[in-house]
Design an enzyme around this catalytic site. Structure first.
Site, PDB file in Angstrom:
ATOM      1  CB  CYS A  56      24.611 -34.593  30.032  1.00 44.57           C
ATOM      2  SG  CYS A  56      25.478 -34.331  31.620  1.00 44.57           S
ATOM      3  CD  GLU A  58      21.123 -37.750  30.036  1.00 43.38           C
ATOM      4  OE1 GLU A  58      21.267 -39.097  30.761  1.00 43.38           O
ATOM      5  OE2 GLU A  58      22.256 -37.142  29.763  1.00 43.38           O
ATOM      6  NE  ARG A  84      31.133 -45.233  28.845  1.00 42.33           N
ATOM      7  CZ  ARG A  84      30.888 -44.073  29.104  1.00 42.33           C
ATOM      8  NH1 ARG A  84      30.525 -43.834  30.335  1.00 42.33           N
ATOM      9  NH2 ARG A  84      30.351 -43.309  28.261  1.00 42.33           N
ATOM     10  CE1 TYR A 127      13.560 -24.591  44.550  1.00 41.52           C
ATOM     11  CE2 TYR A 127      13.971 -24.490  42.131  1.00 41.52           C
ATOM     12  CZ  TYR A 127      13.694 -23.879  43.224  1.00 41.52           C
ATOM     13  OH  TYR A 127      13.470 -22.577  43.070  1.00 41.52           O
ATOM     14  CD1 TRP A 129      13.654 -22.762  38.480  1.00 42.41           C
ATOM     15  CD2 TRP A 129      11.910 -22.455  37.132  1.00 42.41           C
ATOM     16  NE1 TRP A 129      13.731 -21.411  37.971  1.00 42.41           N
ATOM     17  CE2 TRP A 129      12.852 -21.413  36.989  1.00 42.41           C
ATOM     18  CE3 TRP A 129      10.723 -22.850  36.074  1.00 42.41           C
ATOM     19  CZ2 TRP A 129      12.508 -20.411  36.114  1.00 42.41           C
ATOM     20  CZ3 TRP A 129      10.691 -21.842  35.134  1.00 42.41           C
ATOM     21  CH2 TRP A 129      11.514 -20.561  35.265  1.00 42.41           C
TER      22      TRP A 129
END
Length: 147
Positions: A56, A58, A84, A127, A129
């Site tokens: 993606c 990002e 968009r 979560y 990491w």
């Protein structure tokens, strides 16, 4: 959960929209992202779509920022091609952004307009990491709460 909102960085949105308009062509590049580094620089990137699940915008942005020496990002936004507008990060990007930049702010669109919120608010009970990596100095697993 109480979501704290922050100032909306319209210059950052315009940078991502410009890249989406001028660099996103065809099916390979459909999203643009822009981030403001803590030092004020704006870094931009586009996604690399592939049927196998290319990164993606990002995620490309994280590498682009690092290549430019911008390791501490403050705010990020993604904008779709074909006008968009602002698009929120997908689940994978939310997790990666949280892991790389736990204090990052993300610009998202809502029914009330644009808002800037903490990446942690986009991924409640996420979560973390780093919290689950082995640490030679720890003898017991720890439980960490975020809020």
């Amino acid at each position: 959960m109480t979501t704290q909102t922050h100032h909306v960085d319209h210059e950052l949105i315009q940078a991502a929209a410009h890249v989406a308009r001028t660099r996103c062509r065809g099916d390979n590049h459909t999203m643009a992202a822009a981030a403001r580094a803590k030092d004020g620089r704006i870094v931009t990137a586009v996604n690399a779509y592939h049927f196998t699940g290319g990164p993606c915008a990002e995620l490309v942005l994280i590498g682009t920022a690092a290549a430019q020496g911008a390791y501490d990002l403050d705010t990020v936004v993604a904008v779709g091609d074909r006008d968009r507008g602002v698009v929120p990060p997908c689940g994978r990007c939310r997790q990666v952004l949280l892991d790389y930049f736990p204090t990052l702010k993300v610009i998202v669109g809502t029914s009330d307009g644009l808002r800037t919120i903490s990446v942690n608010d986009l991924l409640p009970h996420g979560y973390i990491w780093a919290d689950h990596q082995l640490d030679a100095e720890k003898s017991e697993p720890s439980v960490r709460t975020h809020g």
